[in-house]
Design a protein around this motif. Structure first.
Motif, PDB file in Angstrom:
ATOM      1  N   GLY A  40       0.642  -7.202   3.530  1.00 29.28           N
ATOM      2  CA  GLY A  40      -0.254  -7.071   4.679  1.00 29.28           C
ATOM      3  C   GLY A  40      -0.033  -5.765   5.420  1.00 29.28           C
ATOM      4  N   PHE A  41       1.231  -5.411   5.620  1.00 31.30           N
ATOM      5  CA  PHE A  41       1.521  -4.164   6.306  1.00 31.30           C
ATOM      6  C   PHE A  41       1.130  -2.959   5.449  1.00 31.30           C
ATOM      7  N   ALA A  42       1.357  -3.060   4.150  1.00 35.40           N
ATOM      8  CA  ALA A  42       0.988  -1.962   3.252  1.00 35.40           C
ATOM      9  C   ALA A  42      -0.519  -1.697   3.310  1.00 35.40           C
ATOM     10  N   LEU A  43      -1.314  -2.762   3.352  1.00 30.64           N
ATOM     11  CA  LEU A  43      -2.774  -2.596   3.454  1.00 30.64           C
ATOM     12  C   LEU A  43      -3.178  -2.025   4.810  1.00 30.64           C
ATOM     13  N   LEU A  44      -2.523  -2.488   5.867  1.00 30.03           N
ATOM     14  CA  LEU A  44      -2.775  -1.940   7.201  1.00 30.03           C
ATOM     15  C   LEU A  44      -2.431  -0.451   7.228  1.00 30.03           C
ATOM     16  N   GLY A  45      -1.313  -0.096   6.617  1.00 30.10           N
ATOM     17  CA  GLY A  45      -0.897   1.301   6.549  1.00 30.10           C
ATOM     18  C   GLY A  45      -1.895   2.157   5.807  1.00 30.10           C
ATOM     19  N   LYS A  46      -2.403   1.644   4.696  1.00 30.44           N
ATOM     20  CA  LYS A  46      -3.393   2.386   3.901  1.00 30.44           C
ATOM     21  C   LYS A  46      -4.653   2.643   4.724  1.00 30.44           C
ATOM     22  N   GLU A  47      -5.107   1.637   5.440  1.00 30.38           N
ATOM     23  CA  GLU A  47      -6.292   1.774   6.283  1.00 30.38           C
ATOM     24  C   GLU A  47      -6.054   2.783   7.416  1.00 30.38           C
ATOM     25  N   ALA A  48      -4.902   2.692   8.052  1.00 30.49           N
ATOM     26  CA  ALA A  48      -4.568   3.606   9.154  1.00 30.49           C
ATOM     27  C   ALA A  48      -4.477   5.046   8.662  1.00 30.49           C
ATOM     28  N   ILE A  49      -3.877   5.255   7.506  1.00 26.28           N
ATOM     29  CA  ILE A  49      -3.750   6.602   6.946  1.00 26.28           C
ATOM     30  C   ILE A  49      -5.133   7.178   6.647  1.00 26.28           C
ATOM     31  N   GLY A  50      -6.019   6.351   6.113  1.00 31.71           N
ATOM     32  CA  GLY A  50      -7.389   6.799   5.857  1.00 31.71           C
ATOM     33  C   GLY A  50      -8.085   7.265   7.125  1.00 31.71           C
ATOM     34  N   VAL A  52      -6.600   8.320   9.966  1.00 31.22           N
ATOM     35  CA  VAL A  52      -5.950   9.535  10.465  1.00 31.22           C
ATOM     36  C   VAL A  52      -6.401  10.743   9.639  1.00 31.22           C
ATOM     37  N   ALA A  53      -6.433  10.576   8.334  1.00 38.81           N
ATOM     38  CA  ALA A  53      -6.859  11.675   7.460  1.00 38.81           C
ATOM     39  C   ALA A  53      -8.291  12.096   7.788  1.00 38.81           C
ATOM     40  N   ALA A  54      -9.173  11.129   8.005  1.00 38.09           N
ATOM     41  CA  ALA A  54     -10.561  11.448   8.355  1.00 38.09           C
ATOM     42  C   ALA A  54     -10.617  12.190   9.689  1.00 38.09           C
ATOM     43  N   LYS A  55      -9.814  11.758  10.641  1.00 33.71           N
ATOM     44  CA  LYS A  55      -9.783  12.403  11.963  1.00 33.71           C
ATOM     45  C   LYS A  55      -9.418  13.877  11.843  1.00 33.71           C
ATOM     46  N   TYR A  56      -8.466  14.191  10.980  1.00 38.32           N
ATOM     47  CA  TYR A  56      -8.004  15.566  10.810  1.00 38.32           C
ATOM     48  C   TYR A  56      -8.661  16.264   9.622  1.00 38.32           C
ATOM     49  N   GLN A  57      -9.659  15.640   9.037  1.00 39.70           N
ATOM     50  CA  GLN A  57     -10.392  16.195   7.890  1.00 39.70           C
ATOM     51  C   GLN A  57      -9.434  16.595   6.767  1.00 39.70           C
ATOM     52  N   GLN A  58      -8.506  15.701   6.479  1.00 37.04           N
ATOM     53  CA  GLN A  58      -7.507  15.929   5.445  1.00 37.04           C
ATOM     54  C   GLN A  58      -7.808  15.035   4.255  1.00 37.04           C
ATOM     55  N   GLU A  59      -7.827  15.593   3.071  1.00 36.14           N
ATOM     56  CA  GLU A  59      -8.031  14.814   1.859  1.00 36.14           C
ATOM     57  C   GLU A  59      -6.718  14.127   1.493  1.00 36.14           C
ATOM     58  N   VAL A  60      -6.753  12.814   1.287  1.00 39.86           N
ATOM     59  CA  VAL A  60      -5.549  12.074   0.906  1.00 39.86           C
ATOM     60  C   VAL A  60      -5.843  11.116  -0.241  1.00 39.86           C
ATOM     61  N   TRP A  61      -4.805  10.833  -0.975  1.00 40.96           N
ATOM     62  CA  TRP A  61      -4.820   9.799  -2.005  1.00 40.96           C
ATOM     63  C   TRP A  61      -3.688   8.862  -1.636  1.00 40.96           C
ATOM     64  N   VAL A  62      -3.993   7.601  -1.344  1.00 39.29           N
ATOM     65  CA  VAL A  62      -2.983   6.657  -0.859  1.00 39.29           C
ATOM     66  C   VAL A  62      -2.704   5.613  -1.934  1.00 39.29           C
ATOM     67  N   GLU A  63      -1.423   5.370  -2.180  1.00 39.97           N
ATOM     68  CA  GLU A  63      -0.995   4.345  -3.133  1.00 39.97           C
ATOM     69  C   GLU A  63       0.017   3.437  -2.449  1.00 39.97           C
ATOM     70  N   ASN A  64      -0.042   2.149  -2.759  1.00 40.82           N
ATOM     71  CA  ASN A  64       0.904   1.174  -2.216  1.00 40.82           C
ATOM     72  C   ASN A  64       1.865   0.707  -3.300  1.00 40.82           C
ATOM     73  N   TYR A  65       3.135   0.568  -2.923  1.00 37.39           N
ATOM     74  CA  TYR A  65       4.161   0.038  -3.814  1.00 37.39           C
ATOM     75  C   TYR A  65       4.914  -1.047  -3.057  1.00 37.39           C
ATOM     76  N   LEU A  66       5.182  -2.144  -3.747  1.00 33.90           N
ATOM     77  CA  LEU A  66       5.842  -3.276  -3.111  1.00 33.90           C
ATOM     78  C   LEU A  66       7.361  -3.243  -3.249  1.00 33.90           C
ATOM     79  N   ASN A  67       7.874  -2.316  -4.060  1.00 33.02           N
ATOM     80  CA  ASN A  67       9.333  -2.194  -4.164  1.00 33.02           C
ATOM     81  C   ASN A  67       9.717  -0.758  -4.506  1.00 33.02           C
ATOM     82  N   GLY A  68      10.959  -0.440  -4.229  1.00 30.19           N
ATOM     83  CA  GLY A  68      11.461   0.910  -4.416  1.00 30.19           C
ATOM     84  C   GLY A  68      11.496   1.365  -5.858  1.00 30.19           C
ATOM     85  N   GLY A  69      11.750   0.443  -6.762  1.00 32.45           N
ATOM     86  CA  GLY A  69      11.777   0.795  -8.185  1.00 32.45           C
ATOM     87  C   GLY A  69      10.432   1.324  -8.652  1.00 32.45           C
ATOM     88  N   GLU A  70       9.357   0.659  -8.253  1.00 32.25           N
ATOM     89  CA  GLU A  70       8.005   1.121  -8.606  1.00 32.25           C
ATOM     90  C   GLU A  70       7.723   2.496  -8.017  1.00 32.25           C
TER      91      GLU A  70
END
Length: 181
Positions: A40-50, A52-70
């Motif tokens: 849930g937090f990872a999805l919230l983070g992805k949305e928030a980053i999108g 922020v990036a739009a606000k600053y006109q920054q192109e981003v590619w966001v990926e979520n990982y559920l563990n450090g190994g991945e």
């Protein structure tokens, strides 16, 4: 019309370190990797980053990982990590509290590490791993905007003043970025 506005997408090579960077719509493409066991937090983070990036006109590619190994595996597969930002939850159940941060600092020192945690008491111990920023989950929406703005600025500086343009496989001469704008 600016030259950068006319070019939809092109590749630039950093003269500074010979890195191949993706340039989209006049901005460098920044990869943001979120590593948090809380989906849930990872999805919230992805949305928030999108946002922020739009606000600053920054192109981003966001990926979520559920563990450090991945996350570590994914970074190891990347051709270049100089334009990567990692949002890492300090208190991940897998690999121990700071082990992922230790591996990141040793194997991928150019990655901008932003710690994200609900455990504010961990902030001081986290400095050992040279994070770029520390974001409290309790104040995430307010703090992510400022942290990413600073990270975007730093990454923009990393590509250096002089760039080499490659369009369709043909290299042009080294050009001062100001001449392109």
């Amino acid at each position: 019309m600016k030259m950068l506005d006319r070019i939809q997408e092109f590749i630039i090579c950093c003269v500074m370190k010979g890195s191949v960077l993706k340039y989209v719509g006049g901005k460098i493409m920044v990869e943001v990797l979120i590593c948090d066991s809380d989906k849930g937090f990872a999805l919230l983070g992805k949305e928030a980053i999108g946002k922020v990036a739009a606000k600053y006109q920054q192109e981003v590619w966001v990926e979520n990982y559920l563990n450090g190994g991945e996350l570590i595996h994914a970074l190891g597969q990347k051709e270049d990590t100089k334009l990567c930002i990692v949002l890492l939850d300090i208190d991940m159940p897998e690999l121990g509290r700071y082990n992922v941060a230790k591996i990141l600092s040793e194997q991928f020192p150019e990655v901008l590490l932003l710690f994200v945690s609900a455990r504010e008491e961990l902030v001081y111990a986290a400095f050992e791993y040279h994070p770029f920023w520390f974001i409290r989950k309790s104040n995430f929406m307010a703090e992510i905007c400022h942290a990413l703005r600073r990270a975007f600025d730093l990454l923009e500086c990393r590509i250096g003043k002089y760039i080499e343009i490659s369009c369709g496989g043909e290299k042009c001469q080294n050009t001062d970025r100001k001449e392109l704008e």
